[in-house]
Design a protein around this motif. Structure first.
Motif, PDB file in Angstrom:
ATOM      1  N   GLU A 102       0.853  -1.191   0.000  1.00  0.00           N
ATOM      2  CA  GLU A 102       0.000   0.000   0.000  1.00  0.00           C
ATOM      3  C   GLU A 102       0.887   1.238   0.000  1.00  0.00           C
ATOM      4  OE1 GLU A 102      -3.690  -1.699   2.680  1.00  0.00           O
ATOM      5  OE2 GLU A 102      -2.038  -0.697   3.718  1.00  0.00           O
ATOM      6  N   ARG A 103       0.505   2.228  -0.758  1.00  0.00           N
ATOM      7  CA  ARG A 103       1.212   3.509  -0.765  1.00  0.00           C
ATOM      8  C   ARG A 103       0.490   4.439   0.208  1.00  0.00           C
ATOM      9  NH1 ARG A 103       5.252   3.616  -4.271  1.00  0.00           N
ATOM     10  NH2 ARG A 103       5.151   2.203  -6.041  1.00  0.00           N
ATOM     11  N   THR A 104       1.255   5.258   0.909  1.00  0.00           N
ATOM     12  CA  THR A 104       0.642   6.189   1.860  1.00  0.00           C
ATOM     13  C   THR A 104       0.182   7.438   1.121  1.00  0.00           C
ATOM     14  OG1 THR A 104       2.734   7.271   2.409  1.00  0.00           O
ATOM     15  CG2 THR A 104       2.117   5.361   3.745  1.00  0.00           C
ATOM     16  N   ALA A 105      -0.885   8.048   1.600  1.00  0.00           N
ATOM     17  CA  ALA A 105      -1.425   9.256   0.975  1.00  0.00           C
ATOM     18  C   ALA A 105      -0.468  10.438   1.172  1.00  0.00           C
ATOM     19  CB  ALA A 105      -2.800   9.578   1.565  1.00  0.00           C
ATOM     20  N   GLU A 106       0.240  10.457   2.293  1.00  0.00           N
ATOM     21  CA  GLU A 106       1.139  11.572   2.608  1.00  0.00           C
ATOM     22  C   GLU A 106       2.351  11.604   1.679  1.00  0.00           C
ATOM     23  OE1 GLU A 106       0.870   9.085   5.468  1.00  0.00           O
ATOM     24  OE2 GLU A 106      -1.167   9.870   5.416  1.00  0.00           O
ATOM     25  N   ASP A 107       2.871  10.445   1.353  1.00  0.00           N
ATOM     26  CA  ASP A 107       4.067  10.353   0.502  1.00  0.00           C
ATOM     27  C   ASP A 107       3.935   9.098  -0.351  1.00  0.00           C
ATOM     28  OD1 ASP A 107       6.564  10.139  -0.678  1.00  0.00           O
ATOM     29  OD2 ASP A 107       7.680  10.562   1.160  1.00  0.00           O
ATOM     30  N   ARG A 108       3.610   9.258  -1.602  1.00  0.00           N
ATOM     31  CA  ARG A 108       3.351   8.125  -2.500  1.00  0.00           C
ATOM     32  C   ARG A 108       4.585   7.263  -2.720  1.00  0.00           C
ATOM     33  NH1 ARG A 108      -0.977   6.129  -3.460  1.00  0.00           N
ATOM     34  NH2 ARG A 108      -0.594   5.704  -5.621  1.00  0.00           N
ATOM     35  N   ARG A 109       5.763   7.758  -2.357  1.00  0.00           N
ATOM     36  CA  ARG A 109       6.983   6.956  -2.510  1.00  0.00           C
ATOM     37  C   ARG A 109       7.079   5.884  -1.427  1.00  0.00           C
ATOM     38  NH1 ARG A 109      10.995  11.856  -2.147  1.00  0.00           N
ATOM     39  NH2 ARG A 109       9.460  12.204  -0.523  1.00  0.00           N
ATOM     40  N   VAL A 111       6.062   2.798   0.571  1.00  0.00           N
ATOM     41  CA  VAL A 111       5.260   1.581   0.362  1.00  0.00           C
ATOM     42  C   VAL A 111       5.239   0.794   1.664  1.00  0.00           C
ATOM     43  CG1 VAL A 111       5.074  -0.576  -0.930  1.00  0.00           C
ATOM     44  CG2 VAL A 111       5.894   1.499  -2.082  1.00  0.00           C
TER      45      VAL A 111
END
Length: 176
Positions: A102-109, A111
């Protein structure tokens, strides 16, 4: 008095350093002797064979089950492997349906790996095997020895935390 970090590269050897060196060798000898009598990985090794997992996959499932979603970097550090290595391990566990990325909404980098419902079931099964194995090992000791073992391990953890906090403090703050 906080424990000094152990260093084998010191030029000046004190009696305390010699005692510590002897204790390191004694600990190594005792752990090897325990391993020769009974594999300390019995519950995990048997589970790996039964479930057809590698040991790092089992450890990844145990960490994720214990601590929840972890970043790839956190998981790599917990397993003692590189991020490149953990990527392949996560690929396999994801392909088999045990976890999702899952990628976080705060920082798409960033995982994070999270167990799926199947992964959680596998974790629970692994946890039962590990608990049974620890129970068999602790059963060898009487209550007083178990209490002493826990006291020593707790002291070791506290001192590791103290040393870790001291190492994280910038040198200007420590010398002030």
């Amino acid at each position: 008095m906080p424990a000094k970090p152990y260093s084998v590269s010191r030029n000046i050897h004190s009696k305390e350093d010699e005692d510590l060196s002897a204790d390191v060798l004694r600990l190594q000898h005792l752990l090897l002797a325990m391993g020769r009598r009974r594999s300390l990985r019995d519950p995990i090794a048997a589970t790996c064979e039964q479930l057809q997992f590698t040991a790092p996959q089992v450890h990844a499932l145990l960490w994720l089950g214990q601590d929840g979603a972890l970043t790839m970097g956190e998981l790599a550090r917990r397993l003692g492997v590189t991020e490149k290595t953990v990527t392949g391990l996560v690929d396999r566990l994801e392909r088999e349906g045990h976890l999702v990325r899952e990628r976080t909404a705060e920082d798409r980098r960033v995982v994070r790996c999270r167990l799926t419902a199947d992964g959680l079931q596998t974790y629970q099964r692994l946890e039962r095997f590990v608990m049974q194995g620890m129970g068999q090992l602790l059963h060898i000791l009487d209550a007083g020895d178990r209490k002493a073992l826990f006291r020593i391990l707790e002291k070791l953890l506290r001192r590791m935390d103290t040393l870790g906090a001291a190492a994280a403090t910038p040198s200007r703050e420590r010398s002030a």
